[in-house]
Design a protein around this motif. Structure first.
Motif, PDB file in Angstrom:
ATOM      1  N   ARG A  74      65.661  53.507  24.126  1.00 44.72           N
ATOM      2  CA  ARG A  74      65.825  53.486  25.577  1.00 44.72           C
ATOM      3  C   ARG A  74      64.532  53.074  26.291  1.00 44.72           C
ATOM      4  N   GLU A  75      63.413  53.646  25.872  1.00 45.69           N
ATOM      5  CA  GLU A  75      62.147  53.366  26.551  1.00 45.69           C
ATOM      6  C   GLU A  75      61.368  52.228  25.898  1.00 45.69           C
ATOM      7  N   ILE A  76      61.819  51.748  24.772  1.00 44.65           N
ATOM      8  CA  ILE A  76      61.199  50.652  24.044  1.00 44.65           C
ATOM      9  C   ILE A  76      59.760  51.002  23.691  1.00 44.65           C
ATOM     10  N   GLU A  77      59.592  51.537  22.507  1.00 49.75           N
ATOM     11  CA  GLU A  77      58.265  51.996  22.098  1.00 49.75           C
ATOM     12  C   GLU A  77      57.250  50.860  22.094  1.00 49.75           C
ATOM     13  N   HIS A  78      56.029  51.211  22.437  1.00 47.47           N
ATOM     14  CA  HIS A  78      54.920  50.259  22.455  1.00 47.47           C
ATOM     15  C   HIS A  78      54.341  50.194  21.049  1.00 47.47           C
ATOM     16  N   ILE A  79      54.354  49.024  20.443  1.00 47.79           N
ATOM     17  CA  ILE A  79      53.902  48.912  19.047  1.00 47.79           C
ATOM     18  C   ILE A  79      52.423  48.550  18.929  1.00 47.79           C
ATOM     19  N   GLY A  80      51.731  48.355  20.052  1.00 50.82           N
ATOM     20  CA  GLY A  80      50.330  47.945  19.968  1.00 50.82           C
ATOM     21  C   GLY A  80      49.332  49.017  20.336  1.00 50.82           C
ATOM     22  N   LEU A  81      49.735  50.271  20.302  1.00 46.86           N
ATOM     23  CA  LEU A  81      48.874  51.361  20.758  1.00 46.86           C
ATOM     24  C   LEU A  81      47.826  51.753  19.721  1.00 46.86           C
ATOM     25  N   THR A  82      46.808  52.441  20.167  1.00 50.27           N
ATOM     26  CA  THR A  82      45.820  53.012  19.260  1.00 50.27           C
ATOM     27  C   THR A  82      46.509  54.007  18.340  1.00 50.27           C
ATOM     28  N   GLU A  83      47.420  54.803  18.927  1.00 47.67           N
ATOM     29  CA  GLU A  83      48.179  55.780  18.149  1.00 47.67           C
ATOM     30  C   GLU A  83      49.495  56.059  18.861  1.00 47.67           C
ATOM     31  N   LEU A  84      50.575  56.141  18.102  1.00 49.79           N
ATOM     32  CA  LEU A  84      51.868  56.548  18.641  1.00 49.79           C
ATOM     33  C   LEU A  84      52.305  57.815  17.915  1.00 49.79           C
ATOM     34  N   ILE A  85      52.429  58.896  18.677  1.00 46.03           N
ATOM     35  CA  ILE A  85      52.863  60.171  18.118  1.00 46.03           C
ATOM     36  C   ILE A  85      54.352  60.337  18.414  1.00 46.03           C
ATOM     37  N   GLN A  86      55.154  60.454  17.369  1.00 49.63           N
ATOM     38  CA  GLN A  86      56.586  60.645  17.561  1.00 49.63           C
ATOM     39  C   GLN A  86      56.917  62.127  17.456  1.00 49.63           C
ATOM     40  N   VAL A  87      57.691  62.598  18.420  1.00 49.65           N
ATOM     41  CA  VAL A  87      58.037  64.024  18.489  1.00 49.65           C
ATOM     42  C   VAL A  87      59.562  64.156  18.567  1.00 49.65           C
ATOM     43  N   GLU A  88      60.040  65.383  18.459  1.00 44.00           N
ATOM     44  CA  GLU A  88      61.481  65.618  18.438  1.00 44.00           C
ATOM     45  C   GLU A  88      62.062  65.982  19.804  1.00 44.00           C
ATOM     46  N   SER A  89      61.233  66.413  20.747  1.00 48.91           N
ATOM     47  CA  SER A  89      61.781  66.878  22.023  1.00 48.91           C
ATOM     48  C   SER A  89      60.861  66.538  23.178  1.00 48.91           C
ATOM     49  N   MET A  90      61.417  66.595  24.387  1.00 48.54           N
ATOM     50  CA  MET A  90      60.627  66.385  25.596  1.00 48.54           C
ATOM     51  C   MET A  90      59.585  67.492  25.756  1.00 48.54           C
ATOM     52  N   HIS A  91      59.954  68.708  25.385  1.00 47.40           N
ATOM     53  CA  HIS A  91      59.007  69.822  25.496  1.00 47.40           C
ATOM     54  C   HIS A  91      57.790  69.591  24.606  1.00 47.40           C
ATOM     55  N   ARG A  93      56.710  66.692  23.571  1.00 46.17           N
ATOM     56  CA  ARG A  93      55.972  65.565  24.155  1.00 46.17           C
ATOM     57  C   ARG A  93      55.017  66.058  25.233  1.00 46.17           C
ATOM     58  N   LYS A  94      55.532  66.863  26.154  1.00 43.41           N
ATOM     59  CA  LYS A  94      54.713  67.335  27.272  1.00 43.41           C
ATOM     60  C   LYS A  94      53.580  68.231  26.793  1.00 43.41           C
ATOM     61  N   ARG A  95      53.861  69.063  25.805  1.00 42.72           N
ATOM     62  CA  ARG A  95      52.828  69.970  25.298  1.00 42.72           C
ATOM     63  C   ARG A  95      51.700  69.192  24.626  1.00 42.72           C
ATOM     64  N   ILE A  96      52.044  68.197  23.827  1.00 45.96           N
ATOM     65  CA  ILE A  96      51.022  67.394  23.156  1.00 45.96           C
ATOM     66  C   ILE A  96      50.199  66.621  24.189  1.00 45.96           C
ATOM     67  N   MET A  97      50.862  66.043  25.178  1.00 49.65           N
ATOM     68  CA  MET A  97      50.129  65.325  26.230  1.00 49.65           C
ATOM     69  C   MET A  97      49.173  66.265  26.953  1.00 49.65           C
ATOM     70  N   PHE A  98      49.632  67.486  27.219  1.00 48.06           N
ATOM     71  CA  PHE A  98      48.781  68.476  27.875  1.00 48.06           C
ATOM     72  C   PHE A  98      47.566  68.792  27.004  1.00 48.06           C
ATOM     73  N   ASP A  99      47.799  69.061  25.736  1.00 46.89           N
ATOM     74  CA  ASP A  99      46.721  69.468  24.841  1.00 46.89           C
ATOM     75  C   ASP A  99      45.678  68.365  24.643  1.00 46.89           C
ATOM     76  N   LEU A 100      46.118  67.115  24.615  1.00 48.24           N
ATOM     77  CA  LEU A 100      45.193  66.006  24.346  1.00 48.24           C
ATOM     78  C   LEU A 100      44.385  65.573  25.561  1.00 48.24           C
ATOM     79  N   SER A 101      44.753  66.038  26.749  1.00 51.87           N
ATOM     80  CA  SER A 101      44.200  65.473  27.988  1.00 51.87           C
ATOM     81  C   SER A 101      43.229  66.394  28.696  1.00 51.87           C
ATOM     82  N   ASP A 102      42.274  65.771  29.372  1.00 52.13           N
ATOM     83  CA  ASP A 102      41.278  66.494  30.172  1.00 52.13           C
ATOM     84  C   ASP A 102      41.623  66.493  31.654  1.00 52.13           C
ATOM     85  N   ALA A 103      42.591  65.671  32.048  1.00 49.34           N
ATOM     86  CA  ALA A 103      43.012  65.565  33.451  1.00 49.34           C
ATOM     87  C   ALA A 103      44.393  64.946  33.473  1.00 49.34           C
ATOM     88  N   PHE A 104      45.051  65.026  34.635  1.00 56.67           N
ATOM     89  CA  PHE A 104      46.406  64.494  34.790  1.00 56.67           C
ATOM     90  C   PHE A 104      46.451  63.566  35.993  1.00 56.67           C
TER      91      PHE A 104
END
Length: 196
Positions: A74-91, A93-104
């Motif tokens: 549906r979202e067409i994954e980006h194949i040229g990224l430094t890293e693509l982390i595949q997860v099983e749920s939206m929850h 996804r959001k948690r990993i994005m939160f943990d990896l980031s210093d700001a939003f």
């Protein structure tokens, strides 16, 4: 700028109807890469998501995508990224994005963008983190939302000090200065960080 090595970007997987906004997203990605700030985002190759990622990658920046497996088509994954982390749920996804980031950073988007924004700002209000949250209000896109925030304050549903947790900027050029000068809120919070 050292404390801000990675910024989570919430934005639309659509480009919207104003072409200048997509161009601005691409330029933002370039700017972040130039200042050695990586991007953590939803992993799509389309819309504003793709534009900001491509801008960063064009300047040899670090881009991490976090994409639920059910959204790959549906979202067409980006194949040229430094890293693509595949997860099983939206929850997840959001948690990993939160943990990896210093700001939003919130760019124009729809329901998904709003859901991500409101979650991190609510967590900040509860004292679960003190990372900066910035809305880039390009071309007044978020004017109605910012007005609604003030209505919440005026009607007694939101404290002014909690509204101040959200930085609203009209120009991308102001972002780095605001991050550099950011100081966490001193307001007493309700919960400890281990409650997330």
């Amino acid at each position: 700028m050292a404390p801000f090595k990675k910024i989570a970007i919430y934005c639309g997987s659509s480009s919207g109807k104003d072409p200048s906004i997509e161009k601005e997203a691409y330029r933002l990605g370039e700017t972040l890469a130039t200042h050695s700030i990586g991007i953590v985002y939803g992993g799509a190759s389309v819309g504003l998501m793709g534009a900001v990622a491509n801008g960063c990658l064009a300047k040899k920046g670090n881009v991490i995508g976090v994409l639920p497996t059910f959204l790959k088509r549906r979202e067409i994954e980006h194949i040229g990224l430094t890293e693509l982390i595949q997860v099983e749920s939206m929850h997840e996804r959001k948690r990993i994005m939160f943990d990896l980031s210093d700001a939003f950073l919130v760019l124009p988007g729809g329901f998904g963008t709003m859901e991500e924004f409101f979650e991190v700002v609510t967590w900040s209000q509860l004292g679960l983190h003190n990372k900066p949250i910035v809305i880039l209000n390009w071309n007044g896109f978020y004017d109605p939302l910012v007005k609604m925030f003030q209505t919440m304050v005026d009607q007694g549903f939101l404290k002014k000090e909690n509204l101040d947790l959200v930085i609203v900027l009209k120009k991308s050029e102001d972002l780095l200065t605001h991050l550099q000068n950011y100081s966490p809120s001193k307001t007493e919070k309700w919960l400890s960080n281990d409650a997330i």
